[in-house]
Design an enzyme around this catalytic site. Structure first.
Site, mmCIF file in Angstrom:
data_model
loop_
_atom_site.group_PDB
_atom_site.id
_atom_site.type_symbol
_atom_site.label_atom_id
_atom_site.label_comp_id
_atom_site.label_asym_id
_atom_site.label_seq_id
_atom_site.Cartn_x
_atom_site.Cartn_y
_atom_site.Cartn_z
ATOM 1 N N GLY A 14 92.984 12.830 23.966
ATOM 2 C CA GLY A 14 92.819 11.875 22.866
ATOM 3 C C GLY A 14 93.955 11.800 21.861
ATOM 4 O O GLY A 14 93.746 11.379 20.723
ATOM 5 N N GLY A 15 95.156 12.182 22.279
ATOM 6 C CA GLY A 15 96.303 12.092 21.371
ATOM 7 C C GLY A 15 96.470 10.679 20.806
ATOM 8 O O GLY A 15 96.713 10.495 19.606
ATOM 9 N N ILE A 57 91.562 4.777 37.117
ATOM 10 C CA ILE A 57 91.838 3.422 36.647
ATOM 11 C C ILE A 57 91.769 2.434 37.813
ATOM 12 O O ILE A 57 91.237 1.333 37.683
ATOM 13 C CB ILE A 57 93.201 3.415 35.918
ATOM 14 C CG1 ILE A 57 93.019 4.147 34.588
ATOM 15 C CG2 ILE A 57 93.732 1.995 35.722
ATOM 16 C CD1 ILE A 57 94.279 4.545 33.888
ATOM 17 N N GLU A 58 92.250 2.878 38.976
ATOM 18 C CA GLU A 58 92.191 1.999 40.160
ATOM 19 C C GLU A 58 90.752 1.735 40.572
ATOM 20 O O GLU A 58 90.464 0.787 41.310
ATOM 21 C CB GLU A 58 92.884 2.608 41.386
ATOM 22 C CG GLU A 58 94.176 3.291 41.226
ATOM 23 C CD GLU A 58 94.058 4.720 40.729
ATOM 24 O OE1 GLU A 58 93.686 4.899 39.552
ATOM 25 O OE2 GLU A 58 94.363 5.646 41.492
ATOM 26 N N SER A 76 99.295 6.337 28.255
ATOM 27 C CA SER A 76 100.288 7.359 28.603
ATOM 28 C C SER A 76 100.182 7.648 30.090
ATOM 29 O O SER A 76 99.570 8.627 30.480
ATOM 30 C CB SER A 76 99.994 8.684 27.901
ATOM 31 O OG SER A 76 99.604 8.530 26.581
ATOM 32 N N CYS A 79 103.604 11.302 33.629
ATOM 33 C CA CYS A 79 105.060 11.238 33.477
ATOM 34 C C CYS A 79 105.807 12.017 34.543
ATOM 35 O O CYS A 79 107.014 11.864 34.690
ATOM 36 C CB CYS A 79 105.448 11.760 32.099
ATOM 37 S SG CYS A 79 104.846 13.416 31.800
ATOM 38 N N SER A 363 99.950 16.090 26.451
ATOM 39 C CA SER A 363 99.641 15.171 25.365
ATOM 40 C C SER A 363 100.900 14.763 24.595
ATOM 41 O O SER A 363 102.011 14.916 25.094
ATOM 42 C CB SER A 363 98.590 15.801 24.443
ATOM 43 O OG SER A 363 98.101 14.840 23.546
#
Ligand code: SAH
Length: 378
Positions: A14-15, A57-58, A76, A79, A363
């Site tokens: 939850g950043g 999400i997919e 986000s 990465c 985060s």
């Protein structure tokens, strides 16, 4: 101003949500989406009233997205596909799939969100994923801005001007981290100072003056650190440290002898009066090299003299010398403090220390993102 309806993708712990709150932009997170069960448990613990969708999400359809009727996306994406230490798989990395899926959905939404903020690491800006993002944004007629943010510099006036020049509906930025992904240490406002995690090993190769003064560090390395530590607008690490007390047994965080002996030369060692550290990444507390600074908790002992005395000593004597420094890991709470998480952010009791480091390492810096959100909306 009406409350913005915000969709928080890849929500982790939850950043972004904390940054949104800190930005004072009138807004409500209408849904957070993440697939990681540990991160989700922590998110729920801290945001019990936010709808959290524990799925990929997919796995969400266009219709699922449309129903959420959001005005802003904060995201986000993972990465690792873009970091220098990762394999740089970019769009061919399976972890980028969900991001490409979002790009595919965006033009097809009933209503385009007014604002999108994406956060990622240095390396993203040269990726094909970034090109795909820009292409989609152009197709959808967004204006946008790409920023590299060095978290310490954000609070300095000069850089703030840089942010103010743009009035765009999309604010996209990528965090600069020299060497390693994500989060790092802090300054007066809790914003991270960024420095090279591999300072000991890398910059000694690169510097003009290659003579090692001590602990693999050259005069140039030492000068850079000295100069960072004398930047008075930046708060000292001691302001972010936990008190030794009932809740935290600091002995638990002392570096074990094996680690001391094996890695002492490679560790970035800071003291409470320092104003810098390297980024804390998700292997912190577990892998030593390049995952974050360690704290010299006994400040009466001089680092330089300890390291200079090591040569020719037996392992046992070396250990005795190194132990005088009382080197320890930063606690997860301290890292959260450095990253700008508010004091009321907590972990559920069943989350292990290792898990805490892991999610924190994924985060972001709350203060930096808060600033960007207010600039984006204003
Ligand atoms: N900003 C977050 C961390 C983002 S790290 C924070 O403040 O904690 C990336 C997150 O994306 C991780 O928590 C990971 O579990 C999640 N993630 C990765 N791939 C995903 C996918 N396909 N669907 C949903 N969540 C995903």
């Amino acid at each position: 101003m009406e409350q913005l309806r915000v969709l928080e993708l890849y929500s982790g712990i939850g950043g972004m949500h904390y940054a949104l709150t800190e930005s004072s932009v009138p807004a409500e997170v209408v849904a957070a989406v993440d697939v990681n069960t540990t991160a989700n448990e922590i998110y729920k613990h801290n945001f019990p009233n936010t709808l959290l969708l524990p799925k990929t999400i997919e796995g969400m359809t266009l219709n699922d997205f449309n129903k959420l009727d959001f005005d802003m996306i904060l995201m986000s994406p993972p990465c690792q596909p873009f970091t220098r230490i990762g394999l740089q798989g970019d769009v061919s990395d399976p972890r980028t799939k969900s991001f490409l899926y979002i790009l595919e959905l965006l033009p097809r939404l009933n209503k385009l969100p007014r604002f999108i903020l994406l956060e990622n690491v240095k390396g993203f800006e040269t990726s094909s994923a970034r090109d795909a993002l820009i292409k989609t944004l152009k197709e959808c007629e967004y204006s946008f801005q790409e920023l590299m943010v060095s978290p310490t510099s954000v609070m300095k006036n000069k850089t703030i001007y840089y942010f103010y020049v743009s009035y765009y509906s999309l604010y996209y930025f990528s965090q600069i981290l020299e060497g390693f992904p994500k989060t790092s240490s802090s300054d007066a406002t809790g914003t991270p100072t960024i420095s090279n995690t591999h300072s000991a090993s890398l910059s000694s190769n690169m510097s003009d003056n290659k003579d090692i003064i001590y602990k693999l560090e050259t005069a140039q390395d030492l000068e850079r650190k000295r100069s960072q530590n004398s930047e008075e607008s930046i708060r000292r690490l001691q302001d972010f440290l936990e008190e030794e007390g009932q809740e935290t047994d600091m002995d638990h965080y002392l570096l074990p002898p094996k680690t001391l002996l094996r890695y002492a030369m490679l560790m970035d060692i800071v003291s409470p009066t320092c104003r810098r550290s390297v980024c804390f990444t998700k292997g912190y507390g577990h892998y030593v090299e390049g995952t974050g600074s360690v704290l010299q908790s006994c400040s009466d002992v001089e680092l330089e003299s300890v390291f200079k005395s090591l040569e020719g000593l037996s392992e046992e004597e070396k250990l005795k010398q190194l132990s005088r420094l009382k080197l320890r890991y930063f606690t997860p709470r301290e890292i959260a403090n450095l990253m700008g998480f508010p004091p009321h952010f907590t972990f559920p009791p069943n989350i292990s220390i290792k898990q805490q480091y892991r999610v924190l390492g994924n985060s972001l810096n709350v203060h930096v993102v808060a600033k960007l959100i207010s600039l984006l909306v204003s």
